[in-house]
Design a protein around this motif. Structure first.
Motif: not given
Lengths: 143, 143, 143, 143
Positions: C24-31, C58-67, C106-107
């Protein structure tokens, strides 16, 4: 005793399910916990406000259990009820019951404490002030 | 009785923790389940292969519990041991114990069955064939 | 420029996968996030220590992407590499690449900032002090 | 073009947040995916029924991105809208926008395909039959 109870209606989605097509069971505990936090919000103004008043870092978990009676799948709506069933000196107990329509899916409980930080360690604080907050909220709603 | 056991070493990360800085408890059950699946892989070739052999849709959960003794936080390494402690006719029981170094963090259990699909319903199949697969794997490893 | 990189080896489990049998793709972002935190631990002593030094929440997120190039399933081992590829004044960029054996899975990337609390709001602090911490850690390891 | 859109109202809970007290970002993608599946349910009878009709194993993800504008915390209600903004031969694109009240929290997209199993591999099937199902559902609702 004033009853502290909260009902949550949870939409079960594809991503909550495993390769057998059934809810991956840790999600049921995620929903227990979310329902507990919704209960706190409804009757006591939420976890943050309550913890600030109690000097606690969190109303944390000590013991938990769940029994799974029938499967939940993508598209189901799980009606989950949380109820505080026991107030002890340093712990309190919630009972959970989750139905899909007339069908029982899950039953469980959580035993929680009012965690206080003491240096490196956590200890369980008194539960009576939490009870007072929630019962006052429930009494206001009933009047 | 041949012992079926598996040890898993789990790195606890920031995202596993809640606003109190402690592991959000459903993650412990995610790790129980992952350790069970690693045990199946080690001794029986994995869940898919085993279920194909047994005609089962999954070695699903019936009952589960956990007791939390001390907190786990970002950067900890949780050493989690799963052990099959009971073989019944239609259920089997795993015991879990998670340590961080010498400190006990979590203890728990899972009661599972061999789920067979029958029309719309699930029923629990016989557990003996699963036991035979896992004990044969453990015997091969020991010899 | 000293390269800040970290490799993480992730066991993919049954519970990470959806009813199609694929992660399930959100797990890739967890990783992704867990690998970023392991990188901080390796080169800078961990998120807590770094944030304390930087006065950051926190060293927080602004933008994210995955293919997603090919599927990952139960039993796979995902080798995920995180690399800091850009240091800007108030943001920094990580590149991620996940392989299963020789196969690309994944990239992706994350653009992050050093979040500072200012009253009710968050603002992005300077990134240079973070860079100094991580490059000093990498330089010590190389010497 | 008939617009295919769905709005989802998501209660943000304590357990969705990290030690900085902010939603751990992979949860935003869990909510994107849940909103996509709710959209399928509303306009096409759900993922299972659609995939059965299309001979597909899943309407899987190819590419995804998200930009985070402001934080979401425990107790917030996130209003998340999914909209199909592009129909291509073998892919389709969704746009997502999440607000808390009047405040923008997250924007993002998903590029998805109609995955068909071919032996060990997955290939992207034609998207036109999916479009026909969803537009027929939306047309019925509009009439």
């Amino acid at each position: 005793m004033i009853e502290i109870v909260h009902e949550n209606s949870i939409p079960v989605s594809f991503g909550d399910c495993d390769p057998a097509g059934i809810v991956h069971y840790p999600n049921h505990f995620r929903w227990f916990d979310a329902t507990f936090h919704a209960l706190l919000r409804r009757w006591g103004g939420g976890h943050n406000a309550i913890c600030a008043e109690l000097g606690s870092i969190g109303l944390g978990l000590i013991d938990v259990g769940g029994t799974f009676r029938s499967p939940a799948v993508n598209g189901d709506r799980l009606d989950l009820v949380a109820r505080i069933v026991e107030w002890n000196a340093r712990t309190f107990r919630l009972a959970y019951k989750g139905m899909i329509g007339e069908r029982l899916v899950v039953e469980g409980f959580e035993l929680r404490g009012v965690f206080i930080r003491e240096g490196e360690r956590l200890r369980g604080g008194e539960v009576a002030p939490l009870r007072a907050i929630l019962e006052a909220g429930a009494a206001r709603a009933a009047s």
